[in-house]
Design a protein around this motif. Structure first.
Motif, PDB file in Angstrom:
ATOM      1  N   PRO A  95      66.786 -57.117  65.587  1.00 50.85           N
ATOM      2  CA  PRO A  95      66.270 -58.484  65.421  1.00 50.85           C
ATOM      3  C   PRO A  95      65.133 -58.770  66.399  1.00 50.85           C
ATOM      4  N   VAL A  96      64.165 -59.517  65.932  1.00 52.88           N
ATOM      5  CA  VAL A  96      63.024 -59.919  66.764  1.00 52.88           C
ATOM      6  C   VAL A  96      62.891 -61.437  66.673  1.00 52.88           C
ATOM      7  N   PRO A  97      62.881 -62.149  67.798  1.00 53.56           N
ATOM      8  CA  PRO A  97      62.755 -63.617  67.756  1.00 53.56           C
ATOM      9  C   PRO A  97      61.477 -64.058  67.055  1.00 53.56           C
ATOM     10  N   VAL A 133      49.590 -62.959  66.165  1.00 51.93           N
ATOM     11  CA  VAL A 133      48.415 -63.610  66.754  1.00 51.93           C
ATOM     12  C   VAL A 133      47.594 -62.611  67.545  1.00 51.93           C
ATOM     13  N   ARG A 134      48.244 -61.781  68.348  1.00 52.00           N
ATOM     14  CA  ARG A 134      47.511 -60.788  69.136  1.00 52.00           C
ATOM     15  C   ARG A 134      46.823 -59.772  68.249  1.00 52.00           C
ATOM     16  N   ARG A 135      47.519 -59.302  67.226  1.00 48.02           N
ATOM     17  CA  ARG A 135      46.940 -58.290  66.338  1.00 48.02           C
ATOM     18  C   ARG A 135      45.754 -58.838  65.561  1.00 48.02           C
ATOM     19  N   LEU A 136      45.813 -60.112  65.178  1.00 49.92           N
ATOM     20  CA  LEU A 136      44.723 -60.720  64.420  1.00 49.92           C
ATOM     21  C   LEU A 136      43.603 -61.223  65.316  1.00 49.92           C
ATOM     22  N   GLY A 137      43.846 -61.223  66.624  1.00 44.63           N
ATOM     23  CA  GLY A 137      42.819 -61.664  67.550  1.00 44.63           C
ATOM     24  C   GLY A 137      42.572 -63.153  67.532  1.00 44.63           C
ATOM     25  N   VAL A 138      43.602 -63.920  67.163  1.00 43.33           N
ATOM     26  CA  VAL A 138      43.479 -65.380  67.113  1.00 43.33           C
ATOM     27  C   VAL A 138      43.924 -65.957  68.445  1.00 43.33           C
ATOM     28  N   GLU A 139      43.093 -66.778  69.038  1.00 42.39           N
ATOM     29  CA  GLU A 139      43.418 -67.373  70.330  1.00 42.39           C
ATOM     30  C   GLU A 139      43.612 -68.877  70.195  1.00 42.39           C
ATOM     31  N   GLY A 140      44.196 -69.453  71.235  1.00 39.10           N
ATOM     32  CA  GLY A 140      44.299 -70.899  71.297  1.00 39.10           C
ATOM     33  C   GLY A 140      45.435 -71.501  70.504  1.00 39.10           C
ATOM     34  N   VAL A 142      55.539 -59.587  75.044  1.00 45.22           N
ATOM     35  CA  VAL A 142      55.829 -58.757  73.880  1.00 45.22           C
ATOM     36  C   VAL A 142      55.876 -57.305  74.310  1.00 45.22           C
ATOM     37  N   SER A 143      57.002 -56.659  74.026  1.00 45.51           N
ATOM     38  CA  SER A 143      57.131 -55.244  74.388  1.00 45.51           C
ATOM     39  C   SER A 143      56.435 -54.376  73.345  1.00 45.51           C
ATOM     40  N   LEU A 144      56.159 -53.140  73.742  1.00 49.03           N
ATOM     41  CA  LEU A 144      55.541 -52.196  72.822  1.00 49.03           C
ATOM     42  C   LEU A 144      56.457 -51.945  71.626  1.00 49.03           C
ATOM     43  N   LEU A 145      57.776 -51.900  71.858  1.00 54.42           N
ATOM     44  CA  LEU A 145      58.729 -51.679  70.776  1.00 54.42           C
ATOM     45  C   LEU A 145      58.677 -52.811  69.758  1.00 54.42           C
ATOM     46  N   ASP A 146      58.674 -54.067  70.246  1.00 51.93           N
ATOM     47  CA  ASP A 146      58.599 -55.205  69.335  1.00 51.93           C
ATOM     48  C   ASP A 146      57.300 -55.180  68.536  1.00 51.93           C
ATOM     49  N   ASP A 147      56.222 -54.829  69.192  1.00 52.79           N
ATOM     50  CA  ASP A 147      54.935 -54.763  68.516  1.00 52.79           C
ATOM     51  C   ASP A 147      54.945 -53.724  67.400  1.00 52.79           C
ATOM     52  N   GLN A 148      55.500 -52.562  67.670  1.00 48.32           N
ATOM     53  CA  GLN A 148      55.552 -51.503  66.666  1.00 48.32           C
ATOM     54  C   GLN A 148      56.476 -51.883  65.511  1.00 48.32           C
ATOM     55  N   ILE A 149      57.612 -52.493  65.816  1.00 52.09           N
ATOM     56  CA  ILE A 149      58.557 -52.881  64.769  1.00 52.09           C
ATOM     57  C   ILE A 149      57.942 -53.926  63.848  1.00 52.09           C
ATOM     58  N   LEU A 159      55.931 -51.374  61.217  1.00 51.39           N
ATOM     59  CA  LEU A 159      57.019 -51.073  60.292  1.00 51.39           C
ATOM     60  C   LEU A 159      57.270 -52.189  59.273  1.00 51.39           C
ATOM     61  N   ARG A 160      57.349 -53.421  59.738  1.00 46.65           N
ATOM     62  CA  ARG A 160      57.755 -54.505  58.838  1.00 46.65           C
ATOM     63  C   ARG A 160      56.595 -55.243  58.185  1.00 46.65           C
ATOM     64  N   MET A 161      55.493 -55.422  58.869  1.00 41.85           N
ATOM     65  CA  MET A 161      54.396 -56.197  58.290  1.00 41.85           C
ATOM     66  C   MET A 161      53.857 -55.598  56.987  1.00 41.85           C
ATOM     67  N   PRO A 162      53.599 -54.292  56.898  1.00 41.29           N
ATOM     68  CA  PRO A 162      53.131 -53.754  55.603  1.00 41.29           C
ATOM     69  C   PRO A 162      54.134 -53.979  54.488  1.00 41.29           C
ATOM     70  N   ARG A 163      55.408 -53.862  54.809  1.00 39.64           N
ATOM     71  CA  ARG A 163      56.447 -54.037  53.808  1.00 39.64           C
ATOM     72  C   ARG A 163      56.519 -55.487  53.344  1.00 39.64           C
ATOM     73  N   VAL A 164      56.489 -56.421  54.263  1.00 41.49           N
ATOM     74  CA  VAL A 164      56.565 -57.841  53.910  1.00 41.49           C
ATOM     75  C   VAL A 164      55.305 -58.278  53.166  1.00 41.49           C
TER      76      VAL A 164
END
Length: 352
Positions: free
Chosen positions: A34-36, A45-52, A60-67, A71-76
Motif C-alpha cells: 500500500p502507498v498513501p 507531481v515530481r514525475r510530471l515536473g509540476v510545482e506549487g 518519497v522513497s525510491l521504492l514508492d516511486d518505482q511502485i 509498475l502501477r501508473m502504466p497499468r492504471v
C-alpha cells in the motif's frame, strides 16, 4: 435527464473527470504494497515536473516511486484508456446498427484476435522475430484485422452498401469459425499450461501494460473519442432511421463504412494489448443514456469517462481481491456490471 441544459452538462462532465482522476490516484496506492494517497500525489507531481501544489515537502522513497510510477501508473493509465475506448466504440456501434446488444466485439474482432494469440501461444508460431507478450499482441492484432476483412467482405451488399443486419450476421459467422479453430487447437495440443494462458488471455488483463503500450492505447483512446465526437450529429440523425438521415444530407453508407472500420481498428488495438474485456462496451453506453438521453454530443464523452472509471476499479479489484492471485479483469467487469445493469433495467422498463 440533462438534455438541453448546457451548464448542467458541463458540470456533469467536469464531475466525471474529477471522479476519474481521483479513482486513478486511489488505485495507484492499492496493491500488495500500500502507498498513501499523499505519497502517490507527490510521486506524480515530481514525475510530471509540476510545482506549487503544496506537496513538495513530502518524503518519497525510491521504492514508492518505482511502485507508483513504473509498475502501477502504466497499468492504471492503460486501463482508463481501454475502458474509455470500449465504451465509446460500444455507443457508436449501438447507434450504427440500432441494436441494443451491440458491443465492440460485434464484428468478430475478439475471436479473430484469439486465433492469432492461440497460434502463437499453443503452436509457437513466431511473428517477425518477436517473442513473448509482444508476439502474442502482434498476432492478436493481425488476427483481429483478418477477422475484420472477412466480416466486411461477407457483409458488403450490392453497390458497397453495409446493412446492419448483414454485418451482425457476418460477425456472428466469423466469430463461430474463429472459436472453432481456437478450441480445436487448444484441445489437440493437450498442453495444460498453454490452455491456461489462452483462457487468461481471452478473459482479459492489463497486467502486461508498460509505458510504451499504455501511451499507445491512450493516444488511440483520445484520437478515436475526438473523431467520434465530431460525428455526434450524424449519429443522432441515424437514430431516426436511414431515410431521415439521408434527407438531412448524410451519406449513410459512407458513414457506416467509416465508423465500422474505425471502431474495429480501435478494438483490434485494444484486444491486442489486453485481450477481450467484455461488458464495458455493452453496458456503459446504456447506463449513460439513462442519465443523459440519446444525444451523442454528451453521451460519447461521458461514456468514455465512465468506462475509464469502471475499468480502473475493475483492474484494481482484479489485482487486490484475492491475496497473491490476480483475477481476470473480464470476470470482474461481469460480476460488478451485470447486477447493476439488471437493476437499471428493472427500474426503467421503458428503456429496454
Amino acid at each position: 435527464m440533462i438534455r438541453g441544459r448546457p451548464a448542467l452538462s458541463s458540470l456533469v462532465l467536469l464531475s466525471a473527470g474529477a471522479v476519474l482522476l481521483l479513482s486513478m490516484a486511489v488505485a495507484l496506492g492499492i496493491g500488495a504494497v500500500p502507498v498513501p494517497l499523499s505519497t502517490v500525489v507527490q510521486v506524480v507531481v515530481r514525475r510530471l515536473g509540476v510545482e506549487g501544489l503544496g506537496v513538495e515537502g513530502l518524503d518519497v522513497s525510491l521504492l514508492d516511486d518505482q511502485i507508483v510510477w513504473q509498475l502501477r501508473m502504466p497499468r492504471v493509465l492503460g486501463a482508463a484508456a481501454i475502458g474509455a475506448s470500449l465504451a465509446c466504440c460500444g455507443a457508436v456501434l449501438q447507434a450504427l446498427t440500432r441494436n441494443d446488444l451491440a458491443d465492440p466485439y460485434l464484428l468478430g474482432i475478439s475471436s479473430g484476435a484469439a486465433v492469432g494469440a492461440v497460434t502463437v501461444i499453443v503452436l509457437g508460431v513466431s511473428v517477425v522475430g518477436l517473442v513473448g507478450s509482444a508476439a502474442v499482441a502482434a498476432a492478436g492484432f493481425v488476427g483481429a484485422l483478418a477477422a475484420l476483412v472477412l466480416v466486411l467482405v461477407l457483409a458488403a451488399g450490392p453497390g458497397g452498401s453495409l446493412s446492419p443486419g448483414r454485418t451482425v450476421l457476418a460477425g456472428v459467422a466469423t466469430a463461430q469459425v474463429c472459436a472453432a479453430y481456437t478450441s480445436m487447437v487448444v484441445i489437440m495440443a493437450g498442453d495444460a499450461d498453454a490452455a491456461r494462458r489462452v483462457l487468461g488471455w481471452t478473459l482479459g488483463s492489463v497486467a502486461g501494460l508498460r509505458w510504451g503500450t499504455a501511451l499507445s492505447v491512450s493516444v488511440v483512446a483520445v484520437v478515436s473519442t475526438l473523431l467520434f465526437m465530431t460525428m455526434a450529429g450524424q449519429l443522432d440523425a441515424l437514430a431516426f432511421g436511414e431515410s431521415s438521415a439521408r434527407s438531412l444530407g448524410i451519406e449513410v453508407d459512407r458513414l457506416r463504412w467509416l465508423l465500422m472500420v474505425v471502431t474495429a481498428l480501435v478494438t483490434a488495438c485494444l484486444v491486442a494489448f489486453s485481450g477481450a474485456i467484455g461488458f464495458v462496451g455493452l453496458v456503459v453506453p446504456h447506463v449513460v443514456r439513462f442519465v443523459t438521453g440519446p444525444q451523442h454530443r454528451l453521451l460519447l464523452p461521458l461514456a468514455a469517462l465512465l468506462g475509464a472509471v469502471l475499468l480502473v476499479w475493475a483492474d484494481t479489484l482484479a489485482r487486490s481481491w484475492v491475496s497473491g492471485q490476480e483475477i481476470p479483469i473480464g470476470v470482474v467487469t461481469a460480476i460488478v456490471g451485470a447486477p447493476f445493469f439488471a437493476y437499471l433495467l428493472r427500474r426503467t422498463p421503458a428503456a429496454a
